[in-house]
Write a protein that holds these residues in place. Sequence first.
Motif, PDB file in Angstrom:
ATOM      1  N   SER A 153       0.796  -1.127  -0.083  1.00 20.42           N
ATOM      2  CA  SER A 153      -0.008  -0.041  -0.036  1.00 20.42           C
ATOM      3  C   SER A 153       0.804   1.385   0.161  1.00 20.42           C
ATOM      4  O   SER A 153       2.155   1.197  -0.007  1.00 20.42           O
ATOM      5  N   CYS A 154       0.123   2.571  -0.313  1.00 18.24           N
ATOM      6  CA  CYS A 154       0.924   3.508  -0.387  1.00 18.24           C
ATOM      7  C   CYS A 154       1.372   4.286   1.178  1.00 18.24           C
ATOM      8  O   CYS A 154       1.825   5.445   1.416  1.00 18.24           O
ATOM      9  N   LEU A 155       0.915   3.431   2.226  1.00  9.16           N
ATOM     10  CA  LEU A 155       0.986   4.044   3.634  1.00  9.16           C
ATOM     11  C   LEU A 155       2.410   4.537   3.870  1.00  9.16           C
ATOM     12  O   LEU A 155       2.637   5.520   4.510  1.00  9.16           O
ATOM     13  N   TYR A 156       3.443   3.702   3.601  1.00  7.04           N
ATOM     14  CA  TYR A 156       4.840   3.925   3.859  1.00  7.04           C
ATOM     15  C   TYR A 156       5.199   5.182   3.046  1.00  7.04           C
ATOM     16  O   TYR A 156       5.734   6.074   3.781  1.00  7.04           O
ATOM     17  N   LYS A 157       4.777   5.359   1.866  1.00  5.91           N
ATOM     18  CA  LYS A 157       5.156   6.702   1.160  1.00  5.91           C
ATOM     19  C   LYS A 157       4.556   7.666   1.806  1.00  5.91           C
ATOM     20  O   LYS A 157       4.770   8.882   1.788  1.00  5.91           O
ATOM     21  N   GLU A 158       3.370   7.698   2.178  1.00  6.12           N
ATOM     22  CA  GLU A 158       2.436   8.831   2.746  1.00  6.12           C
ATOM     23  C   GLU A 158       3.132   9.324   3.978  1.00  6.12           C
ATOM     24  O   GLU A 158       3.470  10.418   4.308  1.00  6.12           O
ATOM     25  N   LEU A 159       3.529   8.457   4.863  1.00  4.95           N
ATOM     26  CA  LEU A 159       4.420   8.502   6.177  1.00  4.95           C
ATOM     27  C   LEU A 159       5.542   9.161   5.985  1.00  4.95           C
ATOM     28  O   LEU A 159       6.091   9.997   6.498  1.00  4.95           O
ATOM     29  N   ALA A 160       6.287   8.701   4.896  1.00  3.36           N
ATOM     30  CA  ALA A 160       7.646   9.299   4.458  1.00  3.36           C
ATOM     31  C   ALA A 160       7.514  10.703   4.105  1.00  3.36           C
ATOM     32  O   ALA A 160       8.206  11.619   4.634  1.00  3.36           O
ATOM     33  N   TYR A 161       6.429  11.135   3.307  1.00  5.98           N
ATOM     34  CA  TYR A 161       6.235  12.494   2.826  1.00  5.98           C
ATOM     35  C   TYR A 161       6.198  13.309   4.024  1.00  5.98           C
ATOM     36  O   TYR A 161       6.628  14.459   4.206  1.00  5.98           O
ATOM     37  N   LYS A 162       5.327  13.017   4.917  1.00  2.00           N
ATOM     38  CA  LYS A 162       4.834  13.322   6.358  1.00  2.00           C
ATOM     39  C   LYS A 162       6.093  13.750   6.973  1.00  2.00           C
ATOM     40  O   LYS A 162       6.379  15.026   7.550  1.00  2.00           O
ATOM     41  N   THR A 163       6.912  12.691   7.184  1.00  4.89           N
ATOM     42  CA  THR A 163       8.050  12.828   7.971  1.00  4.89           C
ATOM     43  C   THR A 163       9.147  13.954   7.320  1.00  4.89           C
ATOM     44  O   THR A 163       9.865  14.655   8.043  1.00  4.89           O
ATOM     45  N   LEU A 164       9.459  13.851   6.114  1.00  7.00           N
ATOM     46  CA  LEU A 164      10.457  14.365   5.353  1.00  7.00           C
ATOM     47  C   LEU A 164      10.129  16.031   5.052  1.00  7.00           C
ATOM     48  O   LEU A 164      10.939  16.605   4.795  1.00  7.00           O
ATOM     49  N   SER A 165       8.746  16.127   4.645  1.00  8.34           N
ATOM     50  CA  SER A 165       8.678  17.307   4.061  1.00  8.34           C
ATOM     51  C   SER A 165       9.063  18.680   4.982  1.00  8.34           C
ATOM     52  O   SER A 165       9.505  19.586   4.276  1.00  8.34           O
ATOM     53  N   PRO A 166       8.949  18.299   6.195  1.00  7.68           N
ATOM     54  CA  PRO A 166       9.157  19.610   6.872  1.00  7.68           C
ATOM     55  C   PRO A 166      10.805  20.119   6.743  1.00  7.68           C
ATOM     56  O   PRO A 166      11.299  21.247   6.725  1.00  7.68           O
ATOM     57  N   PHE A 167      11.641  18.942   6.587  1.00  8.04           N
ATOM     58  CA  PHE A 167      13.002  19.002   6.218  1.00  8.04           C
ATOM     59  C   PHE A 167      13.491  19.951   5.020  1.00  8.04           C
ATOM     60  O   PHE A 167      14.382  20.275   4.746  1.00  8.04           O
ATOM     61  N   PHE A 168      12.499  19.529   3.994  1.00 10.06           N
ATOM     62  CA  PHE A 168      12.577  20.197   2.546  1.00 10.06           C
ATOM     63  C   PHE A 168      11.864  21.501   2.311  1.00 10.06           C
ATOM     64  O   PHE A 168      11.619  21.871   1.208  1.00 10.06           O
ATOM     65  N   LYS A 169      11.156  21.766   3.384  1.00 15.66           N
ATOM     66  CA  LYS A 169      10.331  23.179   3.245  1.00 15.66           C
ATOM     67  C   LYS A 169      11.281  24.276   2.878  1.00 15.66           C
ATOM     68  O   LYS A 169      12.130  24.620   3.457  1.00 15.66           O
ATOM     69  N   GLY A 170      11.030  24.870   1.534  1.00 12.02           N
ATOM     70  CA  GLY A 170      11.681  26.058   1.148  1.00 12.02           C
ATOM     71  C   GLY A 170      13.040  25.736   0.452  1.00 12.02           C
ATOM     72  O   GLY A 170      13.745  26.607  -0.282  1.00 12.02           O
ATOM     73  N   ASP A 171      13.308  24.319   0.181  1.00  8.77           N
ATOM     74  CA  ASP A 171      14.577  24.141  -0.459  1.00  8.77           C
ATOM     75  C   ASP A 171      14.393  23.938  -2.094  1.00  8.77           C
ATOM     76  O   ASP A 171      13.047  23.958  -2.389  1.00  8.77           O
ATOM     77  N   GLU A 172      15.333  24.012  -2.722  1.00  5.63           N
ATOM     78  CA  GLU A 172      15.105  24.009  -4.017  1.00  5.63           C
ATOM     79  C   GLU A 172      14.568  22.839  -4.667  1.00  5.63           C
ATOM     80  O   GLU A 172      14.094  22.920  -5.908  1.00  5.63           O
ATOM     81  N   ILE A 173      14.701  21.773  -3.947  1.00  9.13           N
ATOM     82  CA  ILE A 173      13.899  20.475  -4.653  1.00  9.13           C
ATOM     83  C   ILE A 173      12.810  20.068  -3.693  1.00  9.13           C
ATOM     84  O   ILE A 173      12.353  18.851  -3.863  1.00  9.13           O
ATOM     85  N   GLU A 174      12.011  21.143  -3.109  1.00  9.23           N
ATOM     86  CA  GLU A 174      11.041  20.669  -2.233  1.00  9.23           C
ATOM     87  C   GLU A 174       9.866  20.040  -3.126  1.00  9.23           C
ATOM     88  O   GLU A 174       9.170  19.160  -2.881  1.00  9.23           O
ATOM     89  N   ASP A 175       9.827  20.632  -4.581  1.00  9.91           N
ATOM     90  CA  ASP A 175       8.838  20.135  -5.569  1.00  9.91           C
ATOM     91  C   ASP A 175       9.168  18.677  -5.681  1.00  9.91           C
ATOM     92  O   ASP A 175       8.241  17.753  -6.421  1.00  9.91           O
ATOM     93  N   SER A 176      10.307  18.153  -5.674  1.00  6.74           N
ATOM     94  CA  SER A 176      10.670  16.923  -6.171  1.00  6.74           C
ATOM     95  C   SER A 176      10.627  15.751  -5.208  1.00  6.74           C
ATOM     96  O   SER A 176      10.899  14.723  -5.539  1.00  6.74           O
ATOM     97  N   LEU A 177      10.169  16.265  -3.854  1.00 11.02           N
ATOM     98  CA  LEU A 177      10.367  15.189  -2.745  1.00 11.02           C
ATOM     99  C   LEU A 177       9.350  13.896  -3.171  1.00 11.02           C
ATOM    100  O   LEU A 177       9.828  12.913  -2.858  1.00 11.02           O
ATOM    101  N   LEU A 178       8.059  14.225  -3.623  1.00  8.05           N
ATOM    102  CA  LEU A 178       7.240  13.129  -3.853  1.00  8.05           C
ATOM    103  C   LEU A 178       7.914  12.242  -4.726  1.00  8.05           C
ATOM    104  O   LEU A 178       7.705  10.991  -4.551  1.00  8.05           O
ATOM    105  N   HIS A 179       8.451  12.616  -5.794  1.00 13.48           N
ATOM    106  CA  HIS A 179       9.050  11.821  -6.930  1.00 13.48           C
ATOM    107  C   HIS A 179      10.281  11.261  -6.504  1.00 13.48           C
ATOM    108  O   HIS A 179      10.342   9.966  -6.445  1.00 13.48           O
TER     109      HIS A 179
END
Length: 427
Positions: free
Chosen positions: A52-78
């Motif tokens: 299921s995509c649960l792992y990836k959803e949790l990973a996004y929730k975990t890592l997105s604060p660290f990527f906030k405002g960074d030049e590759i923020e938009d690439s995090l999902l990919h």
Amino acid sequence: MISTRKKDKCSLSDAILKGLALDGGLFVGESFPFINDFEELLKGKNTDDYSSCLYKELAYKTLSPFFKGDEIEDSLLHIIDEAFNFPCPLVSSIDKKAYLELYKGPTAAFKDFGARFLAYSMEAILKKRGKNLTILVATSGDTGSAVASAFYKRDGIKVKILFPKGGVSERQKKLLTVWGENIESYEVDGTFDDCQKMVKDAFQNEELTKKYALTSANSINIGRLLPQMTYYVYSSLVYKSRFKKEPIIIIPTGNVGNATACFYAKKIGAPIKRIVFAENANRPLVDYFKSGVYTPRPSIKTYANAMDVGAPSNMERLLNLYPDFATFSKETEAYSVVDDEILKTIKSTYEEENRIICPHTATAKKVYDEHYKGENAIIVSTADPAKFENVIKKAIGLTPSLPESLTLLLSKEEKYKNISKNYMELF
Ligand SMILES: *Cc1c(COP(=O)(O)O)cnc(C)c1O
């Protein structure tokens, strides 16, 4: 990101490309987010379905604060989608213990998580900047193959892998040399220390460093550490939803990257009761908690060889997180497990549970058996036992079968160059 030595501050993307900070320290987050709604994401999900995509959803929730405002923020999902494209099973039993199987990636060890995330992140940064770079890796085995596999065919990145002639097993050599394309493998007439020295010397050569944009991809890179938080967030949440209790997490420890990521996961809000270090006969943490003084030592060889580290480089990050010894030593424990106990634990686990565990996992299992039996606990399983067939044979008289991904790799043709100890031969 800021260096543990405070003199280098930069964006996450810059920290990922640099690896080590300019002041010689390691990059850490300037502050940690606290996420209090992780459990929302579990609602209505089948936590036993590893596809299921649960792992990836949790990973996004975990890592997105660290990527906030960074030049590759938009690439995090990919990046998450590509890097974590294999299952991460948490196999539990009625006695309340669970094995977190971190070895379902392409090279069958947990280093695939960090190496793949780093590779896709670097690719995204270089694409944005219109740049290329060259990674130099000296390896005595497993790290090199995880890095080679992760960076294989990533745009804008060339990888040069150095390994000592006669210093790696036949199987390891295969996994270091079957790649081609943007991965170049070099068999060096020398030892692992010679390989490391060649990499160091190349980095000292300013002209080369500039011309080829040289960098490293070792385990101190923050781009390898952050993604390792995701399986602790995921597994502690899944564990809690099954048993209604927060687990203790027992981690086979060498360079302390894996355990540091777990402390970070706990800090941002993952439901973890306690984190426990399992070391082999190399025991810098056990000695640290005994004496209050951290003393790096030379490493000694054991059956759990990926943990043969006497001077763990991520110690600086942990001491940065816990500057106060009294607080740190109250929050955790460390135990050392010697070779003889590793063999016995592989055997007893096989006899009692019909489960074959690798020598690294066996250190954590031994710590569970001796100190935490019957408690709510996750035993972190870091590698597929088939990668350590000689130790397994010695322990239980059987050779475990290889996972399909490795069989396929091992059937490919080796491509490598034999070179002397002169680093100029790499260019
Ligand atoms: C690298 C490794 C370890 C040790 O992890 P650290 O992050 O270095 O503490 C344990 N087990 C296996 C199989 C490894 O490859």
